[in-house]
Design a protein around this motif. Structure first.
Motif, PDB file in Angstrom:
ATOM      1  N   HIS A 107      60.203  52.102  45.987  1.00 53.35           N
ATOM      2  CA  HIS A 107      59.199  52.473  45.320  1.00 53.35           C
ATOM      3  C   HIS A 107      59.217  53.599  44.617  1.00 53.35           C
ATOM      4  CE1 HIS A 107      56.675  48.586  46.670  1.00 53.35           C
ATOM      5  NE2 HIS A 107      57.806  48.471  47.100  1.00 53.35           N
ATOM      6  N   PHE A 108      58.238  53.725  43.332  1.00 48.05           N
ATOM      7  CA  PHE A 108      58.235  54.751  42.500  1.00 48.05           C
ATOM      8  C   PHE A 108      56.753  55.135  42.071  1.00 48.05           C
ATOM      9  CE2 PHE A 108      62.297  52.730  41.469  1.00 48.05           C
ATOM     10  CZ  PHE A 108      63.032  53.721  41.814  1.00 48.05           C
ATOM     11  N   ASP A 109      55.828  54.396  42.860  1.00 45.90           N
ATOM     12  CA  ASP A 109      54.461  54.517  42.156  1.00 45.90           C
ATOM     13  C   ASP A 109      53.550  55.394  43.396  1.00 45.90           C
ATOM     14  OD1 ASP A 109      54.720  53.193  44.805  1.00 45.90           O
ATOM     15  OD2 ASP A 109      53.445  51.376  44.288  1.00 45.90           O
ATOM     16  N   ALA A 110      54.270  56.323  43.672  1.00 48.67           N
ATOM     17  CA  ALA A 110      53.402  57.593  44.581  1.00 48.67           C
ATOM     18  C   ALA A 110      54.162  58.892  44.111  1.00 48.67           C
ATOM     19  CB  ALA A 110      53.354  57.180  46.124  1.00 48.67           C
ATOM     20  N   ALA A 111      53.241  59.860  44.522  1.00 49.94           N
ATOM     21  CA  ALA A 111      53.831  61.266  44.531  1.00 49.94           C
ATOM     22  C   ALA A 111      54.943  61.632  45.346  1.00 49.94           C
ATOM     23  CB  ALA A 111      52.596  62.163  44.528  1.00 49.94           C
ATOM     24  N   HIS A 112      55.082  60.630  46.511  1.00 48.02           N
ATOM     25  CA  HIS A 112      56.029  61.134  47.400  1.00 48.02           C
ATOM     26  C   HIS A 112      57.314  60.012  47.415  1.00 48.02           C
ATOM     27  CE1 HIS A 112      53.454  58.506  49.659  1.00 48.02           C
ATOM     28  NE2 HIS A 112      54.309  58.243  50.188  1.00 48.02           N
ATOM     29  N   PRO A 113      58.463  60.064  47.680  1.00 46.45           N
ATOM     30  CA  PRO A 113      59.667  59.194  47.713  1.00 46.45           C
ATOM     31  C   PRO A 113      59.266  58.142  49.123  1.00 46.45           C
ATOM     32  CG  PRO A 113      60.347  61.306  48.365  1.00 46.45           C
ATOM     33  CD  PRO A 113      59.071  61.508  47.793  1.00 46.45           C
ATOM     34  N   HIS A 114      59.271  57.178  48.925  1.00 42.53           N
ATOM     35  CA  HIS A 114      59.361  55.994  49.971  1.00 42.53           C
ATOM     36  C   HIS A 114      59.890  54.802  49.722  1.00 42.53           C
ATOM     37  CE1 HIS A 114      56.095  54.878  47.225  1.00 42.53           C
ATOM     38  NE2 HIS A 114      55.995  53.791  47.834  1.00 42.53           N
ATOM     39  N   ILE A 115      60.362  53.967  50.728  1.00 44.83           N
ATOM     40  CA  ILE A 115      60.927  52.841  50.707  1.00 44.83           C
ATOM     41  C   ILE A 115      60.224  51.660  51.408  1.00 44.83           C
ATOM     42  CG2 ILE A 115      63.121  53.539  50.192  1.00 44.83           C
ATOM     43  CD1 ILE A 115      63.882  53.204  53.053  1.00 44.83           C
ATOM     44  N   HIS A 116      60.241  50.353  51.146  1.00 41.60           N
ATOM     45  CA  HIS A 116      59.594  49.372  51.755  1.00 41.60           C
ATOM     46  C   HIS A 116      60.696  48.370  52.315  1.00 41.60           C
ATOM     47  CE1 HIS A 116      55.353  49.550  50.144  1.00 41.60           C
ATOM     48  NE2 HIS A 116      55.992  50.730  49.770  1.00 41.60           N
ATOM     49  N   ILE A 117      60.453  48.200  53.651  1.00 44.62           N
ATOM     50  CA  ILE A 117      61.430  47.176  54.179  1.00 44.62           C
ATOM     51  C   ILE A 117      60.684  45.977  54.665  1.00 44.62           C
ATOM     52  CG2 ILE A 117      62.948  46.903  56.024  1.00 44.62           C
ATOM     53  CD1 ILE A 117      63.131  49.894  56.427  1.00 44.62           C
ATOM     54  N   VAL A 118      61.233  44.716  54.190  1.00 44.96           N
ATOM     55  CA  VAL A 118      60.594  43.436  54.282  1.00 44.96           C
ATOM     56  C   VAL A 118      61.444  42.679  55.387  1.00 44.96           C
ATOM     57  CG1 VAL A 118      59.760  41.284  53.609  1.00 44.96           C
ATOM     58  CG2 VAL A 118      59.689  43.541  52.304  1.00 44.96           C
ATOM     59  N   THR A 119      60.924  42.241  56.631  1.00 40.36           N
ATOM     60  CA  THR A 119      61.831  41.479  57.548  1.00 40.36           C
ATOM     61  C   THR A 119      60.800  40.422  58.250  1.00 40.36           C
ATOM     62  OG1 THR A 119      63.305  41.463  59.397  1.00 40.36           O
ATOM     63  CG2 THR A 119      61.456  43.122  59.241  1.00 40.36           C
ATOM     64  N   ILE A 120      61.250  39.786  59.401  1.00 43.16           N
ATOM     65  CA  ILE A 120      60.331  39.036  60.066  1.00 43.16           C
ATOM     66  C   ILE A 120      60.702  39.129  61.589  1.00 43.16           C
ATOM     67  CG2 ILE A 120      60.170  37.068  58.161  1.00 43.16           C
ATOM     68  CD1 ILE A 120      62.701  35.811  59.567  1.00 43.16           C
ATOM     69  N   LYS A 121      59.730  38.524  62.470  1.00 44.50           N
ATOM     70  CA  LYS A 121      59.724  38.714  63.999  1.00 44.50           C
ATOM     71  C   LYS A 121      60.774  37.761  64.663  1.00 44.50           C
ATOM     72  CE  LYS A 121      54.935  40.119  64.642  1.00 44.50           C
ATOM     73  NZ  LYS A 121      53.805  39.812  65.343  1.00 44.50           N
ATOM     74  N   VAL A 122      60.911  36.442  64.129  1.00 43.32           N
ATOM     75  CA  VAL A 122      61.612  35.494  64.589  1.00 43.32           C
ATOM     76  C   VAL A 122      63.104  35.659  64.486  1.00 43.32           C
ATOM     77  CG1 VAL A 122      62.305  32.949  64.445  1.00 43.32           C
ATOM     78  CG2 VAL A 122      59.861  33.857  64.216  1.00 43.32           C
ATOM     79  N   LYS A 123      63.780  35.817  65.767  1.00 40.35           N
ATOM     80  CA  LYS A 123      65.474  35.877  65.639  1.00 40.35           C
ATOM     81  C   LYS A 123      66.125  34.587  65.208  1.00 40.35           C
ATOM     82  CE  LYS A 123      65.112  39.308  69.288  1.00 40.35           C
ATOM     83  NZ  LYS A 123      65.790  39.604  70.721  1.00 40.35           N
ATOM     84  N   ALA A 124      67.292  35.017  65.138  1.00 41.91           N
ATOM     85  CA  ALA A 124      68.244  33.724  64.660  1.00 41.91           C
ATOM     86  C   ALA A 124      68.247  32.747  65.550  1.00 41.91           C
ATOM     87  CB  ALA A 124      69.755  34.158  64.206  1.00 41.91           C
ATOM     88  N   ASP A 125      68.037  32.944  67.185  1.00 42.77           N
ATOM     89  CA  ASP A 125      67.960  31.921  68.122  1.00 42.77           C
ATOM     90  C   ASP A 125      66.694  31.510  68.278  1.00 42.77           C
ATOM     91  OD1 ASP A 125      66.740  34.101  69.301  1.00 42.77           O
ATOM     92  OD2 ASP A 125      68.143  34.358  70.860  1.00 42.77           O
ATOM     93  N   GLY A 126      65.569  31.652  67.476  1.00 43.75           N
ATOM     94  CA  GLY A 126      64.308  31.175  67.550  1.00 43.75           C
ATOM     95  C   GLY A 126      63.432  31.959  68.355  1.00 43.75           C
TER      96      GLY A 126
END
Length: 418
Positions: A107-126
């Motif tokens: 993201h480039f919408d703030a005075a400091h550099p930062h990244i966003h990580i998107v994921t989920i809680k459920v594993k591949a085995d459910g």
């Protein structure tokens, strides 16, 4: 580096938020983890559907989406995409999410550099990933290790980015109705709405007005008011609304009236233990200075981290007072503390009933810095003005689940058998 972890019910909403940032030129999707194809070959629908399919393996998991932001020191603005992806992969592995599918947005919408990580809680085995105390345990350990590995600025050696003082919105630089305007409002809302304890729209506005923003429900007979809508507006130096108002529902944090009303109920009890601090501060100043003026009382409370927002009419006659305690993050309308702290009662104690109040004079920078430990800056505290608030119509709506069901009274003479 500072890591912030949030969970939610809608992975679709989180993907949409980040993809909208990309379309607005404020972000880039720089990589992925554990997806079957490269990021350049994936559509938005593909990114989302893979996560949705894995969530279907365990529909009992609530708040299944995970949204993480990794925030870096402003001096680290030269971090490459490759380096950011390495940091993201290392962090995810250390917090036990290394095998999960995830997306990384810069993201480039703030005075400091930062990244966003998107994921989920459920594993591949459910199965479900337990996130209890993940921020205090795994995330904090990961942060310290990554700072050493990648030679990053240590968060412990700098002020936490989340505690960065809010700055006043520069009225001259805002482009009304554009993303700049929305971004400026959003930053203030994110710092105020979840952290301060208020019980009415008026009390919330006591804080927001300090940063040239106001929440507005509309007139009582308006369609917006009747449908429980809410907008946020930028205010000019005279506290008059200017520019295009923005709907509460359009902000990512969703500071809508429905959400605020939940806060109202929770805040009413949580702020109670802190009433005494404000009352004692007022009482002590009046005891030591029985002939003190209202404007002087205001300036002395500021030094204790308490802003006294005075409401006046067109003739500059005082008719209302709200106290904003920046140390405890509690907001109190004067009457909620007792009649002696409301506008009329306080003026009677000062012997100034019915008199107009002069504007707050400048305060010594050294004195304010010495006594005030609130997140609001010294410069901001000096700019608290008398007529900070406009009269607000406060909704008396209470969510159904919080209402006490009343038993129907039987009519006189009505038989129990009827």
């Amino acid at each position: 580096m500072v890591a912030v972890i949030n969970t939610g019910h809608s992975i679709r909403g989180i993907i949409t938020y980040n993809e909208n940032k990309v379309s607005q030129g404020e972000a880039l999707c720089i990589g992925e983890g554990n997806y079957p194809v490269d990021i350049q070959k994936m559509s938005t629908a593909f990114k989302l559907n893979l996560l949705l399919k894995q969530l279907e393996l365990n529909e009992n998991v609530t708040r299944s989406s995970v949204h993480i932001s990794l925030n870096f020191d402003p001096s680290e603005n030269a971090l490459t995409k490759e380096k950011l992806m390495q940091i993201a992969a290392s962090y995810m592995q250390k917090i036990r999410f290394g095998q999960q599918p995830y997306l990384v947005y810069q993201h480039f919408d703030a005075a400091h550099p930062h990244i966003h990580i998107v994921t989920i809680k459920v594993k591949a085995d459910g199965s479900r990933i337990d996130m209890h105390n993940i921020g205090r345990n795994q995330s904090e350990t990961a942060r310290k290790e990554i700072e050493k590995t990648f030679n990053l600025v240590c968060a412990d050696s700098r002020k936490n980015l989340r505690n960065t003082p809010i700055v006043f919105i520069d009225i001259e630089k805002i482009k009304y109705g554009t993303v700049d305007s929305k971004r400026a409002i959003s930053r203030v809302l994110n710092a105020v709405v979840p952290h301060y304890r208020y019980t009415t729209i008026g009390e919330l506005n006591a804080v927001l007005n300090l940063y040239n923003i106001r929440a507005e429900q509309g007139k009582e007979n308006s369609k917006m008011y009747q449908s429980k809508g809410l907008i946020y507006q930028i205010l000019d130096q005279q506290k008059r609304p200017i520019g295009v108002p923005i709907k509460a529902s359009s902000f990512y944090s969703k500071p809508t009236l429905a959400q605020l009303e939940i806060n109202f109920v929770a805040n009413k009890s949580s702020r109670t233990p802190h009433m005494k601090r404000v009352k004692n501060a007022v009482d002590l100043l009046l005891l030591k200075n029985p002939k003190i003026k209202l404007s002087e009382l205001e300036s002395r409370l500021v030094k204790k981290g308490i802003a006294m927002c005075i409401r006046t009419n067109e003739q500059d006659m005082v008719y209302g007072i709200t106290y904003v305690d920046h140390l405890t993050k509690c907001v109190f309308n004067g009457s909620s503390l007792g009649t002696a702290y409301a506008a009329k009662g306080l003026q009677e104690r000062l012997g100034t009933t019915g008199l107009s109040v002069p504007k707050l004079q400048s305060i010594s920078l050294n004195q304010t810095a010495k006594h005030s430990k609130s997140f609001i800056s010294v410069y901001e505290l000096q700019r608290i003005i008398d007529n900070a608030l406009q009269p607000d119509i406060v909704s008396q709506y209470i969510p159904n689940q919080l209402k006490n069901k009343r038993k129907k009274r039987k009519r006189k003479g009505q038989s129990d058998n009827q």
